[in-house]
Design an enzyme around this catalytic site. Sequence first.
Site, PDB file in Angstrom:
ATOM      1  N   LYS A 209       0.839  -1.201   0.000  1.00 44.67           N
ATOM      2  CA  LYS A 209       0.000   0.000   0.000  1.00 44.67           C
ATOM      3  C   LYS A 209       0.877   1.256   0.000  1.00 44.67           C
ATOM      4  CE  LYS A 209      -3.591   2.180   2.773  1.00 44.67           C
ATOM      5  NZ  LYS A 209      -4.513   2.037   3.888  1.00 44.67           N
ATOM      6  N   GLU A 215      10.567  -4.799   4.380  1.00 40.17           N
ATOM      7  CA  GLU A 215      10.601  -6.227   4.005  1.00 40.17           C
ATOM      8  C   GLU A 215      10.247  -6.390   2.535  1.00 40.17           C
ATOM      9  OE1 GLU A 215       9.032  -5.005   6.648  1.00 40.17           O
ATOM     10  OE2 GLU A 215       9.101  -6.378   8.367  1.00 40.17           O
ATOM     11  N   GLY A 269      -4.917  -1.989   5.114  1.00 36.00           N
ATOM     12  CA  GLY A 269      -4.113  -3.137   4.665  1.00 36.00           C
ATOM     13  C   GLY A 269      -4.793  -4.471   4.920  1.00 36.00           C
ATOM     14  N   ARG A 270      -5.246  -4.686   6.154  1.00 34.62           N
ATOM     15  CA  ARG A 270      -5.819  -5.997   6.493  1.00 34.62           C
ATOM     16  C   ARG A 270      -7.241  -6.157   5.956  1.00 34.62           C
ATOM     17  NH1 ARG A 270      -4.740  -2.816  10.561  1.00 34.62           N
ATOM     18  NH2 ARG A 270      -6.320  -2.061  12.005  1.00 34.62           N
ATOM     19  N   GLU A 355      -4.943  -6.998  15.208  1.00 35.58           N
ATOM     20  CA  GLU A 355      -4.411  -5.698  14.798  1.00 35.58           C
ATOM     21  C   GLU A 355      -5.519  -4.641  14.859  1.00 35.58           C
ATOM     22  OE1 GLU A 355      -0.792  -5.055  11.985  1.00 35.58           O
ATOM     23  OE2 GLU A 355      -2.574  -4.888  10.748  1.00 35.58           O
ATOM     24  N   HIS A 386      -5.433 -33.039  17.968  1.00 39.79           N
ATOM     25  CA  HIS A 386      -4.340 -33.855  18.488  1.00 39.79           C
ATOM     26  C   HIS A 386      -3.231 -32.991  19.076  1.00 39.79           C
ATOM     27  CE1 HIS A 386      -6.096 -37.478  16.635  1.00 39.79           C
ATOM     28  NE2 HIS A 386      -6.589 -36.572  15.793  1.00 39.79           N
ATOM     29  N   LYS A 514       9.527  -1.342  14.520  1.00 39.17           N
ATOM     30  CA  LYS A 514      10.086  -1.059  13.185  1.00 39.17           C
ATOM     31  C   LYS A 514      11.130   0.045  13.279  1.00 39.17           C
ATOM     32  CE  LYS A 514       6.038  -1.491  10.212  1.00 39.17           C
ATOM     33  NZ  LYS A 514       5.221  -0.698   9.302  1.00 39.17           N
TER      34      LYS A 514
END
Length: 549
Positions: A209, A215, A269-270, A355, A386, A514
């Site tokens: 965005k 990264e 973003g999410r 978030e 399990h 960050k």
Amino acid sequence: MFDRSVSKSKAWKKLESHYKAFRKVEMRDLFAKDPERAAKFTEKLGDTLVLDYSKNRISEKTMGYLMNLARERRVEDKIKSMFRGDRINITENRAVLHTALRNRDNTPVMVNGRDVMVDINAVFAKMRKFSDDVRYGKFKGHTGKKLVNIVNIGIGGSDLGPVMATEALKKYWLKGINCYFISNIDGTACAEVLDKINPEETLFIVASKTFTTIETLTNARTCRKWLVDALGEPAVAKHFVALSTNTEEVKKFGINPDNMFEFWDFVGGRYSMWSAIGLSLAIAVGMDNFEKMLEGAFAMDKHFTETPLEHNIPVIMAMIGVWYNNFMGCHRYAVIPYDQYLKYLPAYLQQLDMESNGKSVDVNGEFVKYATGPVLFGGAGTDVQHSFFQLIHQGTEMVPCDFVIPAISHNEIGDHHEILLANVLAQGEALMRGKTQKEAAEELKAAGKSKEEIDFLKKFKSFSGNRPSNTLLLKKVDPYTLGALVALYEHKVFVQGIIWNIDSYDQMGVELGKKLALNILPELQNNVHDLKHDSSTNALIKMVKAFRK
Ligand code: G6Q
């Protein structure tokens, strides 16, 4: 703005006193007393999705009080406010309009005096043309080969949605297409993908965005160099596209804006898998299927905006979550999809929920005096039966579960799916009903155990029960249903944010680490003797450097 006293309000106080009277009530007794319980606590979205919320520690009174709280918090007004584009993301002064992306009847949605539907439809048209051209080999690589490897480079909201949805809809992929996702800055993420693919047949989609995320840009530069080393600089135009809101940075990176698919700051973003961020999915499954996913989300949006709170699926799930979080002191929940294709759903929802609602300051700028977003975790059933289900059945912590389960599998092999279905239904029943010590003792007796053994083992073999779950029964995991399911969780998170009076649409909590990383990076790369961190961080920096000598 709401008044400041969320937890002092009338509806809140009523729920607190209701909890005192209700906390010992057992669900199995409620089921025994009321044969209509399941029917009373079930809602449907067409023939797509059913929510059975009867296996929760609630009564009709509880739901009534919860809906009073929702009304007191003006949930209905707030829903309208989001959909019409008010700037409800108050800390960033932005509208929140991921819903406009799936506004399939195209009613105008105005932002700053402009109908954003015009821009949205233009980008979808561009996505349709490009995805068709890639899928059918019209848009080819630099050396004339078909692009069959689609590599999305993005992180967080620019990764988790496409990863989850692409995996969920794997059955709809065009034959011969492969999708890869590079998110982590760990060089392994790049190396593992680049090892598997041929540059001549690869399309890199740089999804960011802001187009400033370290990264993503580092991974994109590495992939760009790898491509240029193999095919030369002119190849970039045929092998790199960008998904972003930031044309300037896209240009600076060396991607032609013609190869850029735009979205806007009113898409968080999410919440962006419905936008150009979904390009990898559109190429894999085709734009028709992508639009079916939007239609499913639109159906959920309509349900959310038009259904009275008492029958409104996202509102019901949100308010039950509030009941556990704020009145029963249970600050966690698990989402367990019983479907292999939905295996990334918990990771996706973890970001969406944690978030959005992992906040401590309310919209008035005051520290909240009540719990906000819970911890969410999960994994695919039956695998997780399990592993962590031991704690869910017998641990000291109550963990409400959402079981998500398709009635029809894409892979009806032998009786696999019936076994899967039997398992999920059994889990809900077991958690609700439990097993008393008396029942455990009877079973041990029937198995021929001695009195001493029975006395010793019966507590270990008993289950308290009264452990809640929702069952979300889907017809099948198809694009439409996936759209409806994801929109349901988005709205659930939104409603909880309203109740807690927080801004669910910023994410300032991810910034501090960050920034500190940017300070530490040169200290790792250069000889800095005068480290000014705490003694632990200083020592760790030195030890890392010693290992790397
Ligand atoms: C999501 C967050 C965050 C974001 C990533 C990637 O809501 O804002 O997860 O999506 O940090 O950001 P860019 O898309 O700007 O690279």
